[in-house]
Design a protein around this motif. Sequence first.
Motif, mmCIF file in Angstrom:
data_model
loop_
_atom_site.group_PDB
_atom_site.id
_atom_site.type_symbol
_atom_site.label_atom_id
_atom_site.label_comp_id
_atom_site.label_asym_id
_atom_site.label_seq_id
_atom_site.Cartn_x
_atom_site.Cartn_y
_atom_site.Cartn_z
ATOM 1 N N UNK A 141 20.872 64.945 62.290
ATOM 2 C CA UNK A 141 20.355 63.680 61.766
ATOM 3 C C UNK A 141 18.973 63.919 61.162
ATOM 4 N N UNK A 142 18.852 63.634 59.874
ATOM 5 C CA UNK A 142 17.588 63.769 59.164
ATOM 6 C C UNK A 142 17.061 62.379 58.829
ATOM 7 N N UNK A 143 15.928 62.032 59.420
ATOM 8 C CA UNK A 143 15.299 60.736 59.143
ATOM 9 C C UNK A 143 14.199 60.944 58.119
ATOM 10 N N UNK A 144 14.372 60.360 56.956
ATOM 11 C CA UNK A 144 13.386 60.543 55.886
ATOM 12 C C UNK A 144 12.280 59.506 55.991
ATOM 13 N N UNK A 145 11.050 59.933 55.717
ATOM 14 C CA UNK A 145 9.957 58.973 55.578
ATOM 15 C C UNK A 145 9.999 58.399 54.164
ATOM 16 N N UNK A 146 9.119 57.503 53.833
ATOM 17 C CA UNK A 146 9.097 56.909 52.497
ATOM 18 C C UNK A 146 8.981 58.024 51.463
ATOM 19 N N UNK A 147 9.743 57.928 50.384
ATOM 20 C CA UNK A 147 9.812 58.995 49.386
ATOM 21 C C UNK A 147 8.735 58.843 48.310
ATOM 22 N N UNK A 148 8.157 59.973 47.897
ATOM 23 C CA UNK A 148 7.193 59.953 46.793
ATOM 24 C C UNK A 148 7.766 59.249 45.571
ATOM 25 N N UNK A 149 9.048 59.514 45.286
ATOM 26 C CA UNK A 149 9.661 58.975 44.066
ATOM 27 C C UNK A 149 9.703 57.447 44.063
ATOM 28 N N UNK A 150 9.639 56.841 45.242
ATOM 29 C CA UNK A 150 9.640 55.375 45.298
ATOM 30 C C UNK A 150 8.388 54.784 44.654
ATOM 31 N N UNK A 151 7.310 55.551 44.601
ATOM 32 C CA UNK A 151 6.074 55.024 44.034
ATOM 33 C C UNK A 151 6.183 54.797 42.528
ATOM 34 N N UNK A 152 7.220 55.374 41.890
ATOM 35 C CA UNK A 152 7.451 55.067 40.478
ATOM 36 C C UNK A 152 7.742 53.580 40.274
ATOM 37 N N UNK A 153 8.201 52.907 41.319
ATOM 38 C CA UNK A 153 8.478 51.481 41.208
ATOM 39 C C UNK A 153 7.215 50.667 40.927
ATOM 40 N N UNK A 154 6.064 51.229 41.239
ATOM 41 C CA UNK A 154 4.796 50.530 41.001
ATOM 42 C C UNK A 154 4.235 50.802 39.610
ATOM 43 N N UNK A 155 4.855 51.710 38.850
ATOM 44 C CA UNK A 155 4.252 52.104 37.574
ATOM 45 C C UNK A 155 4.085 50.948 36.579
ATOM 46 N N UNK A 156 5.011 49.991 36.476
ATOM 47 C CA UNK A 156 4.789 48.909 35.513
ATOM 48 C C UNK A 156 3.544 48.068 35.800
ATOM 49 N N UNK A 157 3.328 47.727 37.076
ATOM 50 C CA UNK A 157 2.161 46.890 37.389
ATOM 51 C C UNK A 157 0.870 47.685 37.304
ATOM 52 N N UNK A 158 0.945 48.991 37.541
ATOM 53 C CA UNK A 158 -0.229 49.851 37.338
ATOM 54 C C UNK A 158 -0.562 49.917 35.854
ATOM 55 N N UNK A 159 0.467 50.102 35.024
ATOM 56 C CA UNK A 159 0.257 50.203 33.573
ATOM 57 C C UNK A 159 -0.299 48.907 32.988
ATOM 58 N N UNK A 160 0.235 47.780 33.440
ATOM 59 C CA UNK A 160 -0.046 46.501 32.793
ATOM 60 C C UNK A 160 -1.194 45.720 33.425
ATOM 61 N N UNK A 161 -1.406 45.897 34.744
ATOM 62 C CA UNK A 161 -2.432 45.110 35.431
ATOM 63 C C UNK A 161 -3.502 45.957 36.100
ATOM 64 N N UNK A 162 -3.277 47.269 36.191
ATOM 65 C CA UNK A 162 -4.249 48.118 36.877
ATOM 66 C C UNK A 162 -4.302 47.845 38.367
ATOM 67 N N UNK A 163 -3.174 47.387 38.919
ATOM 68 C CA UNK A 163 -3.103 47.043 40.346
ATOM 69 C C UNK A 163 -2.002 47.832 41.034
ATOM 70 N N UNK A 164 -2.221 48.099 42.322
ATOM 71 C CA UNK A 164 -1.218 48.751 43.151
ATOM 72 C C UNK A 164 -1.013 47.871 44.384
ATOM 73 N N UNK A 165 -0.124 46.878 44.287
ATOM 74 C CA UNK A 165 0.068 45.939 45.402
ATOM 75 C C UNK A 165 0.949 46.521 46.504
ATOM 76 N N UNK A 166 0.512 46.416 47.754
ATOM 77 C CA UNK A 166 1.302 46.888 48.891
ATOM 78 C C UNK A 166 1.195 45.865 50.017
ATOM 79 N N UNK A 167 2.228 45.822 50.838
ATOM 80 C CA UNK A 167 2.277 44.846 51.932
ATOM 81 C C UNK A 167 1.700 45.407 53.233
ATOM 82 N N UNK A 168 0.981 46.520 53.139
ATOM 83 C CA UNK A 168 0.251 47.067 54.287
ATOM 84 C C UNK A 168 -1.233 47.022 53.946
ATOM 85 N N UNK A 169 -2.084 47.325 54.919
ATOM 86 C CA UNK A 169 -3.514 47.317 54.649
ATOM 87 C C UNK A 169 -3.936 48.629 53.986
ATOM 88 N N UNK A 170 -5.119 48.626 53.420
ATOM 89 C CA UNK A 170 -5.623 49.804 52.707
ATOM 90 C C UNK A 170 -5.826 50.987 53.645
#
Length: 374
Positions: A154-183
């Motif tokens: 059983x291999x339990x994966x942590x959050x994948x680097x590739x998932x951060x591509x999902x934030x690229x549109x808001x980074x490109x357009x708003x300069x923001x990186x919104x996350x539901x955890x604290x800094x």
Amino acid sequence: MSHILPSSHVKKVAITNVDSWLGCWIAVHLAEKLEKKCPNVHIVALACKDNTHADLDKLKKFKNVHIHKVDYNDERCLEKALSGVRCSILLPEMTEHRVKHAKNVLCAMKKEKVKGCLLLSVAGAENKEHNLKEIMTFHEIEQMVEEYCSCYLILRKSILNQCFLLWSPTVQEKGEFPMSCTAECHMAPLDACDLACAIETVVVEHCNDDDKGGHRDAEAAMNEESTDDDHSNFGGVHKNKKYTLTGPRKITAQGLVQALNEETGQRVQFKQVSREELKKYFESLKKREDWPENLSIDRCNEVLSEGALAAEGGDHPHMAPNESMINLLLDELELIKKGDAGFVSGDLEKILGHQGKSVKDFLRKYKDEFRHQR
């Protein structure tokens, strides 16, 4: 009297859910590596017959890949697909039916006497106390794997680097990186390339160990006289282990954004938002023309490759997440927020012999994806 297997004899390794972005990556990677390292091993690739969003034409071109469109609710269909399979890579589907479908696959595996199972689970699946719905479905599947399989990993994966591509549109357009955890929350993201290599390593070692088994194992394979778990060695030194695969270093959410700024020369701001607000952002990706819901193997293969991104104007690795993928990612961020994911396990090194790529390595490769639009 010795017995030699005929040249036509091949070993079969099954992998489920190849019509998902992660299953596709792993199937393509495994097909390419097995062609070189284990030419007598073929892949039985299971895809849902009702999935109309997946273009699997490129996967069909591999001579060592046999695609089976299956109904995961039909055990007879699954049994037919798994006939003669030596071991299976079980990738649970990104749907609300993943537990039921995984059970059907495991029942079919048991009936067809599939010797071993590698389950791809998620970090946090070992803990029932956090009440994260999507992650808990993987806990249920882990329990079933232990029940149905005498030989598993059983291999339990942590959050994948590739998932951060999902934030690229808001980074490109708003300069923001919104996350539901604290800094200040820590995480140790895993790279999908390292995950694919870990699975490849386990499968190749298993197939090579089988080859070293000698004529007695060959005779058993030909005569099909072995029992359910007779001489089963899937996983080798990792047999019946549970590993949590993380990246090589911890990083805070703010540190992630800072690393992005260092690579791009920009001033992207971390922004803490609610789970509901972040979910709405992920759902909005489906409405973008440049983020199709369809699966493209070319996009998956591009992300998995060691090379740079395609030339400007090429086919970038964007794919809009479905509801289950979104909810799982939000659960992973909730796990990070609770402080349950801020560790480096060292388990990846047990398989690969090295610590793998860091999130900074990933951001360096994909920095152009996050540049502000002018």
